[in-house]
Design an enzyme around this catalytic site. Structure first.
Site, mmCIF file in Angstrom:
data_model
loop_
_atom_site.group_PDB
_atom_site.id
_atom_site.type_symbol
_atom_site.label_atom_id
_atom_site.label_comp_id
_atom_site.label_asym_id
_atom_site.label_seq_id
_atom_site.Cartn_x
_atom_site.Cartn_y
_atom_site.Cartn_z
ATOM 1 N N ASP A 104 0.814 -1.222 0.000
ATOM 2 C CA ASP A 104 0.000 0.000 0.000
ATOM 3 C C ASP A 104 0.847 1.271 0.000
ATOM 4 O O ASP A 104 0.428 2.308 0.499
ATOM 5 C CB ASP A 104 -0.961 0.017 1.212
ATOM 6 C CG ASP A 104 -1.729 -1.281 1.353
ATOM 7 O OD1 ASP A 104 -2.360 -1.688 0.363
ATOM 8 O OD2 ASP A 104 -1.691 -1.894 2.440
ATOM 9 N N HIS A 129 -4.190 -2.108 -6.363
ATOM 10 C CA HIS A 129 -3.635 -0.803 -6.714
ATOM 11 C C HIS A 129 -4.764 0.112 -7.172
ATOM 12 O O HIS A 129 -5.624 -0.302 -7.948
ATOM 13 C CB HIS A 129 -2.608 -0.920 -7.856
ATOM 14 C CG HIS A 129 -1.375 -1.670 -7.489
ATOM 15 N ND1 HIS A 129 -0.507 -2.202 -8.415
ATOM 16 C CD2 HIS A 129 -0.846 -1.973 -6.289
ATOM 17 C CE1 HIS A 129 0.489 -2.808 -7.801
ATOM 18 N NE2 HIS A 129 0.305 -2.682 -6.515
ATOM 19 N N LYS A 132 0.777 -25.618 -6.149
ATOM 20 C CA LYS A 132 1.933 -25.535 -7.045
ATOM 21 C C LYS A 132 3.134 -26.257 -6.428
ATOM 22 O O LYS A 132 3.812 -27.045 -7.099
ATOM 23 C CB LYS A 132 2.266 -24.065 -7.305
ATOM 24 C CG LYS A 132 3.494 -23.831 -8.176
ATOM 25 C CD LYS A 132 3.732 -22.337 -8.349
ATOM 26 C CE LYS A 132 5.006 -22.071 -9.151
ATOM 27 N NZ LYS A 132 5.242 -20.610 -9.323
ATOM 28 N N LYS A 156 3.200 10.176 -0.540
ATOM 29 C CA LYS A 156 2.258 10.700 0.452
ATOM 30 C C LYS A 156 2.932 11.564 1.519
ATOM 31 O O LYS A 156 2.535 11.559 2.691
ATOM 32 C CB LYS A 156 1.441 9.556 1.062
ATOM 33 C CG LYS A 156 0.641 8.795 0.003
ATOM 34 C CD LYS A 156 -0.231 7.703 0.558
ATOM 35 C CE LYS A 156 -1.569 8.245 1.019
ATOM 36 N NZ LYS A 156 -2.563 7.175 1.237
#
Length: 447
Positions: free
Chosen positions: A28, A56, A153, A342
């Site tokens: 984030d 996103h 997997k 930010k």
């Protein structure tokens, strides 16, 4: 000896290298915004790991786009978006996301590798419920089936996209075996095997033209005519399955090594690696968080930063910038430059703290601890810096920042010692031209 000299003389630098954008904290950090800008002149934009547990958000012309599986660079109509073999794909989620966003882009190709099925998501939920019942030891997963898919997997009983698009009857047989495997492990699992098989079969015609051999595709892109290739990392360094705050991590390698294994890219073709760092720290879900501020400061950061998870809708926990954590991420990834995001969220604070040292029982820890029991006991030493108490939303250059904000940036830069810090270098100019300080969309590179 002569043959060795010939080999050395014939070695050439790779024609094309990939540029990588990675999160340097717990996710984030604003990677999607950075990728969106760098993708403006890219020819190919790639995802290399994770699944639709990533999220996103990119705002273009006042329109908000949420991406979970598609590379956020898909908004560049001239770029080809490529989802590599290291990504686990939930096909209903992919097509739903594509229908909402893909008309804005040129197209997507997908490597022929792992898939996430509905029962993986159901198993994820059951496992998390079981952990919660065991003394509240849940991991805080997104319940998107990512962990169970990667487990399949590793157990070598998983199914891949190439299985689905090549011979459906063979795929169907393997799918039933895998479903029965999970039913044996989790008898309460509610599966609609016939319904899911019908849904998957309906995707084959639409999917087949989009699937390619990923290794060959990337090899052609790397060794052919000059191309700008961008790799968008999902999640972040401290969520890496090997290097993150285990077990509160994701199930893939979201550090730089995942680029090679998740796309089939040789290490010599990895170029610049950009680490995205938020000007403070956030984390979604549970797990140790040394600089967390469970107080008025944390609430202010959460409110001003609009810290709500794109994938889960959960509020993010907030705290001061932790430079011990970011320095550790730099050790693992070898960042060429840092994109600080930010910064403007800190505009109203009179004082800003930065975590610079970990101590346990009064003893300084020389490195970031691998043991989470140790990390939960950490006491943080802070450096207190003066705030700037004015808006930086309109600032478009480093010189126009308030002096205290410049000091904050320089302190981070000096602490991390990111290589290539010369202010007069051409590379520094290239990154500083992406300087933005508009609210919730602010970031700049320094190198």
């Amino acid at each position: 000896m002569a043959g060795t000299r010939t080999l050395l003389r014939s070695h050439k630098e790779p024609r094309n290298k990939v540029t990588v954008v990675l999160g340097a904290q717990w996710g984030d950090e604003g990677k999607g915004k950075v990728v969106d800008l760098l993708a403006m002149d890219a020819d190919i934009v790639c995802r290399c790991q994770g699944g639709n547990n990533a999220g996103h958000t990119v705002v273009v012309d006042s329109v908000e786009y949420d991406f979970h599986l598609l590379p956020s660079g898909v908004l560049n109509k001239k770029a080809l978006s490529f989802i590599g073999n290291g990504v686990v794909i939930h096909l209903p989620g992919l097509f739903d996301e594509a229908e909402k966003n893909l008309q804005k882009g040129k197209g997507t190709r997908r490597s022929n590798r792992p898939g996430v099925f509905n029962f993986h998501q159901a198993v994820d939920g059951i496992q998390e419920q079981q952990r919660q019942q065991q003394g509240g030891k849940n991991l805080g997963t997104t319940k998107k089936g990512i962990g169970p898919a990667y487990s399949s997997k590793a157990a070598r009983n998983g199914l891949r996209i190439c299985d689905l698009v090549s011979d459906f009857p063979v795929f169907e047989e393997k799918f039933r075996v895998l479903a029965e495997h999970f039913l044996t492990m989790y008898p309460t699992l509610n599966l609609d095997v016939e319904g899911e098989l019908a849904q998957l079969k309906s995707y084959v015609v639409r999917l087949r033209p989009l699937v390619t051999d990923g290794v060959y595709f990337m090899h052609q892109a790397l060794t052919g005519p000059s191309k700008k290739i961008l790799v968008e990392g999902a999640n972040a360094a401290l969520l890496d399955i090997d290097f993150g705050t285990y077990p509160f991590v994701t199930s893939s390698n979201c550090t730089v090594g995942g680029v090679c294994t998740g796309l089939g890219v040789p290490p010599c073709h990895v170029g610049r690696v950009y680490g995205v760092v938020k000007a403070y720290t956030t984390r979604v879900g549970v797990g140790a968080f040394p600089t967390e501020q469970d107080n008025v400061t944390g609430e202010l950061l959460q409110s001003r930063g609009r810290e709500v998870g794109v994938t889960t809708g959960r509020k993010r926990r907030c705290g001061w910038l932790d430079l011990i954590l970011v320095r550790y991420a730099h050790m693992v990834n070898g960042f060429s430059a840092i994109a600080l995001t930010k910064l403007d969220i800190l505009d109203t604070l009179e004082e800003i703290k930065v975590g610079i040292m970990y101590k346990v029982d009064g003893e300084v820890l020389p490195s970031f601890p691998a043991n989470m029991d140790v990390l939960t006991r950490v006491k943080v030493d802070y450096k207190t810096l003066p705030g700037w108490c004015c808006s930086t939303e309109g600032v478009r250059s480093m010189e126009d920042l308030p002096p205290q904000a410049r000091d904050y940036v320089h302190f981070i830069e000096d602490f991390l010692q990111v290589p290539g810090r010369a202010r007069g270098s051409r590379s520094c100019f290239i990154f500083l031209r992406f300087f933005f300080i508009s609210c919730f969309f602010s970031f700049f590179f320094f190198s």
